[in-house]
Design a protein around this motif. Structure first.
Motif, PDB file in Angstrom:
ATOM      1  N   VAL A 131     100.355  68.754  37.215  1.00  0.00           N
ATOM      2  CA  VAL A 131      99.184  67.871  37.149  1.00  0.00           C
ATOM      3  C   VAL A 131      98.327  68.134  38.384  1.00  0.00           C
ATOM      4  CG1 VAL A 131      98.396  65.494  37.087  1.00  0.00           C
ATOM      5  CG2 VAL A 131     100.478  66.140  35.858  1.00  0.00           C
ATOM      6  N   GLN A 132      97.043  68.318  38.163  1.00  0.00           N
ATOM      7  CA  GLN A 132      96.116  68.541  39.274  1.00  0.00           C
ATOM      8  C   GLN A 132      95.105  67.415  39.346  1.00  0.00           C
ATOM      9  OE1 GLN A 132      96.240  71.276  36.789  1.00  0.00           O
ATOM     10  NE2 GLN A 132      98.103  71.917  37.848  1.00  0.00           N
ATOM     11  N   LEU A 133      94.798  67.004  40.575  1.00  0.00           N
ATOM     12  CA  LEU A 133      93.799  65.960  40.826  1.00  0.00           C
ATOM     13  C   LEU A 133      92.731  66.537  41.745  1.00  0.00           C
ATOM     14  CD1 LEU A 133      96.522  64.422  40.101  1.00  0.00           C
ATOM     15  CD2 LEU A 133      95.605  62.535  41.433  1.00  0.00           C
ATOM     16  N   VAL A 134      91.488  66.388  41.350  1.00  0.00           N
ATOM     17  CA  VAL A 134      90.380  66.861  42.167  1.00  0.00           C
ATOM     18  C   VAL A 134      89.483  65.681  42.496  1.00  0.00           C
ATOM     19  CG1 VAL A 134      88.398  68.389  42.305  1.00  0.00           C
ATOM     20  CG2 VAL A 134      90.466  69.159  41.136  1.00  0.00           C
ATOM     21  N   GLU A 135      89.405  65.377  43.784  1.00  0.00           N
ATOM     22  CA  GLU A 135      88.609  64.251  44.252  1.00  0.00           C
ATOM     23  C   GLU A 135      87.248  64.729  44.749  1.00  0.00           C
ATOM     24  OE1 GLU A 135      92.683  62.195  46.025  1.00  0.00           O
ATOM     25  OE2 GLU A 135      91.103  62.949  47.341  1.00  0.00           O
ATOM     26  N   SER A 136      86.287  63.839  44.652  1.00  0.00           N
ATOM     27  CA  SER A 136      84.959  64.124  45.185  1.00  0.00           C
ATOM     28  C   SER A 136      84.262  62.823  45.518  1.00  0.00           C
ATOM     29  CB  SER A 136      84.132  64.924  44.171  1.00  0.00           C
ATOM     30  OG  SER A 136      83.979  64.203  42.970  1.00  0.00           O
ATOM     31  N   GLY A 137      83.206  62.927  46.301  1.00  0.00           N
ATOM     32  CA  GLY A 137      82.359  61.770  46.561  1.00  0.00           C
ATOM     33  C   GLY A 137      82.449  61.175  47.944  1.00  0.00           C
ATOM     34  N   GLY A 138      83.354  61.657  48.777  1.00  0.00           N
ATOM     35  CA  GLY A 138      83.429  61.125  50.131  1.00  0.00           C
ATOM     36  C   GLY A 138      82.251  61.582  50.974  1.00  0.00           C
ATOM     37  N   ALA A 143      77.000  51.541  57.779  1.00  0.00           N
ATOM     38  CA  ALA A 143      77.532  50.242  57.370  1.00  0.00           C
ATOM     39  C   ALA A 143      76.541  49.550  56.432  1.00  0.00           C
ATOM     40  CB  ALA A 143      77.790  49.375  58.593  1.00  0.00           C
ATOM     41  N   GLY A 144      77.101  48.962  55.376  1.00  0.00           N
ATOM     42  CA  GLY A 144      76.272  48.326  54.368  1.00  0.00           C
ATOM     43  C   GLY A 144      75.907  49.238  53.214  1.00  0.00           C
ATOM     44  N   GLY A 145      76.182  50.514  53.373  1.00  0.00           N
ATOM     45  CA  GLY A 145      75.856  51.479  52.335  1.00  0.00           C
ATOM     46  C   GLY A 145      76.914  51.558  51.249  1.00  0.00           C
ATOM     47  N   SER A 146      76.720  52.517  50.344  1.00  0.00           N
ATOM     48  CA  SER A 146      77.610  52.672  49.189  1.00  0.00           C
ATOM     49  C   SER A 146      78.017  54.127  49.015  1.00  0.00           C
ATOM     50  CB  SER A 146      76.913  52.203  47.908  1.00  0.00           C
ATOM     51  OG  SER A 146      76.565  50.832  47.970  1.00  0.00           O
ATOM     52  N   LEU A 147      79.192  54.294  48.441  1.00  0.00           N
ATOM     53  CA  LEU A 147      79.684  55.601  48.030  1.00  0.00           C
ATOM     54  C   LEU A 147      80.457  55.434  46.729  1.00  0.00           C
ATOM     55  CD1 LEU A 147      81.111  57.215  51.314  1.00  0.00           C
ATOM     56  CD2 LEU A 147      79.116  58.000  50.032  1.00  0.00           C
ATOM     57  N   ARG A 148      80.521  56.506  45.956  1.00  0.00           N
ATOM     58  CA  ARG A 148      81.305  56.499  44.735  1.00  0.00           C
ATOM     59  C   ARG A 148      82.257  57.679  44.751  1.00  0.00           C
ATOM     60  NH1 ARG A 148      79.826  57.935  38.528  1.00  0.00           N
ATOM     61  NH2 ARG A 148      81.073  56.340  37.460  1.00  0.00           N
ATOM     62  N   LEU A 149      83.532  57.382  44.689  1.00  0.00           N
ATOM     63  CA  LEU A 149      84.554  58.421  44.637  1.00  0.00           C
ATOM     64  C   LEU A 149      84.942  58.695  43.195  1.00  0.00           C
ATOM     65  CD1 LEU A 149      86.942  57.267  47.519  1.00  0.00           C
ATOM     66  CD2 LEU A 149      84.866  58.658  47.666  1.00  0.00           C
ATOM     67  N   SER A 150      85.245  59.956  42.923  1.00  0.00           N
ATOM     68  CA  SER A 150      85.726  60.357  41.604  1.00  0.00           C
ATOM     69  C   SER A 150      87.006  61.158  41.751  1.00  0.00           C
ATOM     70  CB  SER A 150      84.685  61.219  40.889  1.00  0.00           C
ATOM     71  OG  SER A 150      83.472  60.534  40.707  1.00  0.00           O
ATOM     72  N   CYS A 151      87.857  61.056  40.750  1.00  0.00           N
ATOM     73  CA  CYS A 151      89.097  61.827  40.735  1.00  0.00           C
ATOM     74  C   CYS A 151      89.350  62.285  39.308  1.00  0.00           C
ATOM     75  CB  CYS A 151      90.251  60.987  41.247  1.00  0.00           C
ATOM     76  SG  CYS A 151      91.870  61.784  41.130  1.00  0.00           S
ATOM     77  N   ALA A 152      89.249  63.585  39.096  1.00  0.00           N
ATOM     78  CA  ALA A 152      89.459  64.154  37.770  1.00  0.00           C
ATOM     79  C   ALA A 152      90.868  64.722  37.674  1.00  0.00           C
ATOM     80  CB  ALA A 152      88.436  65.254  37.516  1.00  0.00           C
ATOM     81  N   VAL A 153      91.549  64.366  36.602  1.00  0.00           N
ATOM     82  CA  VAL A 153      92.948  64.762  36.401  1.00  0.00           C
ATOM     83  C   VAL A 153      93.029  65.810  35.301  1.00  0.00           C
ATOM     84  CG1 VAL A 153      95.276  63.939  35.924  1.00  0.00           C
ATOM     85  CG2 VAL A 153      93.618  62.423  37.028  1.00  0.00           C
ATOM     86  N   THR A 176     110.151  61.705  30.611  1.00  0.00           N
ATOM     87  CA  THR A 176     109.828  62.089  31.986  1.00  0.00           C
ATOM     88  C   THR A 176     108.466  61.540  32.404  1.00  0.00           C
ATOM     89  OG1 THR A 176     111.069  64.152  31.742  1.00  0.00           O
ATOM     90  CG2 THR A 176     109.553  63.998  33.611  1.00  0.00           C
ATOM     91  N   ARG A 177     108.453  60.908  33.586  1.00  0.00           N
ATOM     92  CA  ARG A 177     107.197  60.438  34.164  1.00  0.00           C
ATOM     93  C   ARG A 177     106.912  61.199  35.448  1.00  0.00           C
ATOM     94  NH1 ARG A 177     107.297  53.804  33.511  1.00  0.00           N
ATOM     95  NH2 ARG A 177     107.623  53.772  31.257  1.00  0.00           N
ATOM     96  N   GLY A 178     105.655  61.299  35.788  1.00  0.00           N
ATOM     97  CA  GLY A 178     105.264  61.979  37.004  1.00  0.00           C
ATOM     98  C   GLY A 178     104.372  61.109  37.860  1.00  0.00           C
ATOM     99  N   ASN A 179     104.300  61.437  39.130  1.00  0.00           N
ATOM    100  CA  ASN A 179     103.415  60.748  40.058  1.00  0.00           C
ATOM    101  C   ASN A 179     102.754  61.810  40.923  1.00  0.00           C
ATOM    102  OD1 ASN A 179     102.725  59.290  42.717  1.00  0.00           O
ATOM    103  ND2 ASN A 179     103.200  57.618  41.331  1.00  0.00           N
ATOM    104  N   SER A 180     101.438  61.823  40.925  1.00  0.00           N
ATOM    105  CA  SER A 180     100.709  62.899  41.599  1.00  0.00           C
ATOM    106  C   SER A 180      99.638  62.357  42.526  1.00  0.00           C
ATOM    107  CB  SER A 180     100.062  63.819  40.557  1.00  0.00           C
ATOM    108  OG  SER A 180     101.011  64.335  39.656  1.00  0.00           O
ATOM    109  N   TRP A 181      99.378  63.116  43.591  1.00  0.00           N
ATOM    110  CA  TRP A 181      98.374  62.746  44.587  1.00  0.00           C
ATOM    111  C   TRP A 181      97.270  63.787  44.660  1.00  0.00           C
ATOM    112  CZ3 TRP A 181      98.478  58.206  47.278  1.00  0.00           C
ATOM    113  CH2 TRP A 181      99.675  57.483  47.267  1.00  0.00           C
ATOM    114  N   GLY A 182      96.058  63.303  44.939  1.00  0.00           N
ATOM    115  CA  GLY A 182      94.964  64.197  45.239  1.00  0.00           C
ATOM    116  C   GLY A 182      95.050  64.691  46.670  1.00  0.00           C
ATOM    117  N   GLN A 183      94.124  65.572  47.027  1.00  0.00           N
ATOM    118  CA  GLN A 183      94.143  66.181  48.350  1.00  0.00           C
ATOM    119  C   GLN A 183      93.530  65.276  49.417  1.00  0.00           C
ATOM    120  OE1 GLN A 183      91.932  66.797  46.037  1.00  0.00           O
ATOM    121  NE2 GLN A 183      89.914  66.998  47.010  1.00  0.00           N
TER     122      GLN A 183
END
Length: 120
Positions: A2-9, A14-24, A105-112
């Protein structure tokens, strides 16, 4: 696998906004709970928000009312909308997913990890 790709950082005031995404992607039957964790320097990795396959959400007290977690099951993607950001939100944010790999079987995966820096 399973691969996780994060983006959006990034860097925001302060007071601003960001949106993070993680595609599996990868080999799995289904995705169960999807979540975001964060880790600041010298601190442990803590849960920020999580969302189950049925849409039930859970938030850390420190982000309630400011952050919103959502998921697009058709795209196997989880999002974290972060509003009213504070300097104390500065951390590396990690995506985490629980998957069903097979009937037994279950898995647990982390992004980078993706860096979020909030300046005062």
């Amino acid at each position: 696998q399973v691969q996780l790709v994060e983006s959006g950082g990034g860097l925001v005031q302060a007071g601003g906004s960001l949106r993070l995404s993680c595609a599996v992607s990868g080999s799995f039957l289904s995705i169960n709970t999807m979540g975001w964790y964060r880790q600041a320097p010298g601190r442990q990795r803590d849960l920020v928000a999580a969302i189950t396959s049925s849409g039930t959400t859970n938030y850390a007290d420190s982000v309630k009312g400011r952050f919103t977690i959502s998921r697009d099951n058709a795209k196997n993607t989880v999002y974290l909308q972060m509003n009213s950001l504070k300097p104390e939100d500065t951390a590396v944010y990690y995506c985490n997913v629980e998957t069903r790999i097979s009937s037994v079987t279950r898995g647990n995966s982390w992004g980078q990890g993706t860096q979020v820096t909030v300046s005062s």
